[in-house]
Design a protein around this motif. Structure first.
Motif, PDB file in Angstrom:
ATOM      1  N   GLY A  29      10.329  33.056   9.172  1.00  0.00           N
ATOM      2  CA  GLY A  29       9.294  33.948   9.675  1.00  0.00           C
ATOM      3  C   GLY A  29       8.262  33.266  10.550  1.00  0.00           C
ATOM      4  O   GLY A  29       7.795  33.840  11.541  1.00  0.00           O
ATOM      5  N   ASP A  30       7.862  32.018  10.195  1.00  0.00           N
ATOM      6  CA  ASP A  30       6.847  31.351  11.009  1.00  0.00           C
ATOM      7  C   ASP A  30       7.372  31.019  12.402  1.00  0.00           C
ATOM      8  O   ASP A  30       6.637  31.084  13.390  1.00  0.00           O
ATOM      9  CB  ASP A  30       6.341  30.093  10.313  1.00  0.00           C
ATOM     10  N   ALA A  31       8.661  30.684  12.478  1.00  0.00           N
ATOM     11  CA  ALA A  31       9.240  30.422  13.796  1.00  0.00           C
ATOM     12  C   ALA A  31       9.301  31.692  14.627  1.00  0.00           C
ATOM     13  O   ALA A  31       8.995  31.687  15.823  1.00  0.00           O
ATOM     14  CB  ALA A  31      10.640  29.817  13.644  1.00  0.00           C
TER      15      ALA A  31
ATOM     16  N   GLY B  79       7.319  34.189  14.331  1.00  0.00           N
ATOM     17  CA  GLY B  79       5.945  34.483  14.726  1.00  0.00           C
ATOM     18  C   GLY B  79       5.538  33.692  15.955  1.00  0.00           C
ATOM     19  O   GLY B  79       4.891  34.216  16.864  1.00  0.00           O
ATOM     20  N   SER B  80       5.930  32.417  16.009  1.00  0.00           N
ATOM     21  CA  SER B  80       5.616  31.592  17.178  1.00  0.00           C
ATOM     22  C   SER B  80       6.321  32.101  18.422  1.00  0.00           C
ATOM     23  O   SER B  80       5.781  32.039  19.522  1.00  0.00           O
ATOM     24  CB  SER B  80       6.020  30.132  16.904  1.00  0.00           C
TER      25      SER B  80
ATOM     26  N   ASP C 258       4.338  34.844  20.141  1.00  0.00           N
ATOM     27  CA  ASP C 258       2.933  34.521  20.359  1.00  0.00           C
ATOM     28  C   ASP C 258       2.597  34.421  21.846  1.00  0.00           C
ATOM     29  O   ASP C 258       3.048  33.508  22.535  1.00  0.00           O
ATOM     30  CB  ASP C 258       2.604  33.199  19.664  1.00  0.00           C
TER      31      ASP C 258
END
Length: 374
Positions: A229-231, A233-234, A237
């Motif tokens: 998920g964090d990837a 999100g990036s 961005d």
């Protein structure tokens, strides 16, 4: 009725092969739906049905691998749910239907085996005519009484298997080939109108991966699990945002690694991992003319120009020089790039061909490229 000892339960291997294609696809892409499938029906129950109804061999065979569905899993076709063996019965028309429904035989040989979510019932013709074995629909509200939808249960299963594996449209319970599978979260799949499906690009990737799995299992095995998920999100961005057609791939698999991975994308390219895509974006740099967003203090110090404060770092030409996004690489080091220049070929898949920044378009979009996989 034949004696129990003389009853032979028929077996049609093509039916089990079609079901295995459906089962395998659901196991990989929609395990929640597969969890709605009941275990095979007991042999004694199937034998009783064969003896009682001279049951269609294809339906008898299907019951040996799946005994209906729990909670309307709609495994067989759009909105269609298979009944358990305990509910299979001879279909009976409601009183008065023959007065308005046209030419219907006095003695129906229809065996009810499935229902759809809109009140229709699917039956298999068990009469001695040319339609024996055909799948028909009965839906009183719209006047479908004995409308032939598939020539056989096997044809129905194979159409569904093809639809799952390739995305080709599948008939609904009342006919009309206009449904495609759409995948949601938590391993769930549903059928949506081919004209209204909102996840077509995501679906295109999934269909391409299925084609790859069948054509080149070794290359398919190099695919990584979905990006964290964090990837993701990036990748969404600001100016780093990747096109939706590429983001769909990240949600499906986080690139691929290994020698066979260079056989995944057309032309001999390996899809980058999310980390490699982010590194490539940073390597190509912040888009010229966009700069960093101004701080609140800097924004407060700007002079007002009329009733609206204009932001000079976001003018109408701000997209002219956004660098492309590298998302795949060949074994020789050549990168595939997604163009983001809105005044050029936005969304096109390009490659640098001379080492001096000259880009050549290979596909007009990622979606078109996907169609060439396998």
């Amino acid at each position: 009725m034949p004696s129990e000892s003389s009853v032979q339960v028929p077996f049609v291997p093509e039916v089990t092969a079609a079901w295995e294609r459906i089962r395998a696809w659901l196991e990989e892409w929609a395990p929640y739906n597969l969890g709605m499938a009941r275990p095979p029906a007991p042999a004694g129950v199937i034998k009783d049905l064969v003896a009682k109804f001279d049951l269609d061999p294809q339906l008898a065979t299907l019951l040996t691998v799946v005994d209906g569905e729990l909670n309307a899993g709609v495994l067989l076709a759009p909105s269609v749910s298979l009944m358990p063996a305990s509910k299979i019965r001879r279909f009976e028309l409601l009183d008065g239907v023959r007065d308005w429904a046209g030419d219907i035989p006095d003695e129906l040989e229809w065996i009810e085996f499935a229902v759809d979510g809109s009140g229709a019932t699917l039956v298999i013709e068990h009469g001695d005519g040319d339609d024996r074995g055909a799948v028909k629909v009965v839906e009183y509200e719209f006047g479908y009484v004995g409308k032939k939808v598939w020539p056989s249960l096997l044809a129905m299963l194979e159409e569904v298997a093809d639809g799952l594996e390739t995305g080709s449209p599948v008939s609904g319970g009342r006919g009309g080939s206009d449904y495609v599978p759409v995948l949601g979260g938590d391993g769930e799949m549903w059928w949506d109108s081919a004209h209204d499906a909102t996840s077509w690009s995501d679906l295109s990737w999934r269909q391409a991966m299925e084609r790859l799995r069948r054509a080149d299992p070794e290359a398919y095995a190099t695919l990584r699990p979905p990006a964290p998920g964090d990837a993701l999100g990036s990748l969404r961005d600001g100016w780093r945002r990747v096109p939706s057609q590429l983001a769909d791939l990240m949600r499906l698999c986080d690139g691929a690694t290994g020698p066979a991975a260079y056989r995944i994308l057309p032309g001999g390219y390996r899809p980058f991992t999310s980390e490699e895509i982010l590194a490539g974006i940073e390597r190509l740099g912040t888009p010229a003319r966009m700069g960093r967003p101004p701080s609140p203090a800097e924004r407060a110090e700007r002079p007002k120009r009329g009733p609206v404060e204009l932001d000079p770092t976001f003018d109408e030409h701000r997209w002219d020089s956004i660098p492309p996004i590298p998302f795949a690489v060949s074994s020789a080091g050549a990168e595939l790039l997604v163009c983001r220049n809105r005044r050029g070929e936005d969304g096109a898949v390009q490659v640098e061909e001379d080492g001096f920044g000259t880009l050549r378009t290979l596909w007009p979009s990622v979606a078109v490229m996907v169609q060439d996989i396998s």
